[in-house]
Design an enzyme around this catalytic site. Sequence first.
Site, mmCIF file in Angstrom:
data_model
loop_
_atom_site.group_PDB
_atom_site.id
_atom_site.type_symbol
_atom_site.label_atom_id
_atom_site.label_comp_id
_atom_site.label_asym_id
_atom_site.label_seq_id
_atom_site.Cartn_x
_atom_site.Cartn_y
_atom_site.Cartn_z
ATOM 1 N N SER A 1 4.757 -3.195 13.006
ATOM 2 C CA SER A 1 5.413 -4.062 12.756
ATOM 3 C C SER A 1 5.110 -4.011 11.190
ATOM 4 O O SER A 1 6.109 -4.574 10.246
ATOM 5 C CB SER A 1 4.976 -5.460 13.146
ATOM 6 N N GLU B 1 -0.840 -8.083 5.247
ATOM 7 C CA GLU B 1 0.386 -7.674 4.745
ATOM 8 C C GLU B 1 0.435 -8.022 3.292
ATOM 9 O O GLU B 1 1.171 -7.538 2.583
ATOM 10 C CB GLU B 1 1.378 -8.346 5.702
ATOM 11 N N HIS C 1 -3.913 -3.662 12.730
ATOM 12 C CA HIS C 1 -4.133 -4.095 11.344
ATOM 13 C C HIS C 1 -5.815 -4.528 11.027
ATOM 14 O O HIS C 1 -6.160 -4.257 9.945
ATOM 15 C CB HIS C 1 -3.482 -5.531 11.004
#
Length: 282
Positions: free
Chosen positions: A19, A166, A202
């Site tokens: 993603s 992010e 992540h």
Amino acid sequence: MKIPKLLSSAPGPIGIFDSGYGGLTILEKIRTELPQYDFIYLGDNARTPYGTRSFDVVYRYTLECVTHLFEMGCQMVLLACNTASAKALRTIQQNDLPRLDPQRRVLGVIRPTVETVGNLTQTKHIGLLATNGTVQSNSYPLEIQKLYQDFIVTSEACPMWVPLIENNEHEATGADYFVRKNIEHLLTSDPLIDIVMLGCTHYPLLESKIKSFLPKNVGIVSQGDIVAQSLANYLQRHPDMEERCTKSATCHYLTTESVEKFSSAASLFLKEAVVAEHVDLG
Ligand code: DGL
């Protein structure tokens, strides 16, 4: 959804999808393990995070990304994303691959990770840190139960961790609050946990912070090496697929967001110059 292009059976790169930036933690280890292969990394940064989205949306976005990687010539795509592996992998394998191209393969990251935990715990109490989506899917406890019936899995959803990464805020002291809060909550829920699985690609980018808030007797399972090893085994066991993977040691990066943003963040995470290309999906 757009109509897929005609797919060629010519050998191509291995597709790695996430993603956002998380899959880079997997790609890095895969490239160390399998340096001779070609790779295309696709980060759906424009639509990240997936972890708070519904099953249908994660499935639709993942399928769009996989289809795009197929159209780019990938014969095999690895979902380097636990949320997509939990919510979209099975449907894509069962419903979409036969229609798109039964010869191609889509692999996930949950099963290989689960296979390793058996040897790592003394107490048989396992903690899972993951996104809301992965926790709600129950995929980890279900997979663990298939292999180790007497293990107890306690899951903690960490919805703030992916947005911190992010936005490149994961090394800031402000991130400490969220990391400490989720770890304390997990260990209070089950004080017998002696292994914590990072069930989101992540999270290795937060690993030093995670370690600093865990007691010394609690180990961490991080997915990069596990998935890289499992992909190498897969290619060994499937020579037909191995022959369909090109080997010129290249790596291309695609992002659905800004090229500048991706290139600078990915260069920082991978500690090498990354030049990304933009891709429009959907
Ligand atoms: N790297 C994805 C995973 O492993 C992050 C999911 C998200 O976008 O929230 O779950």
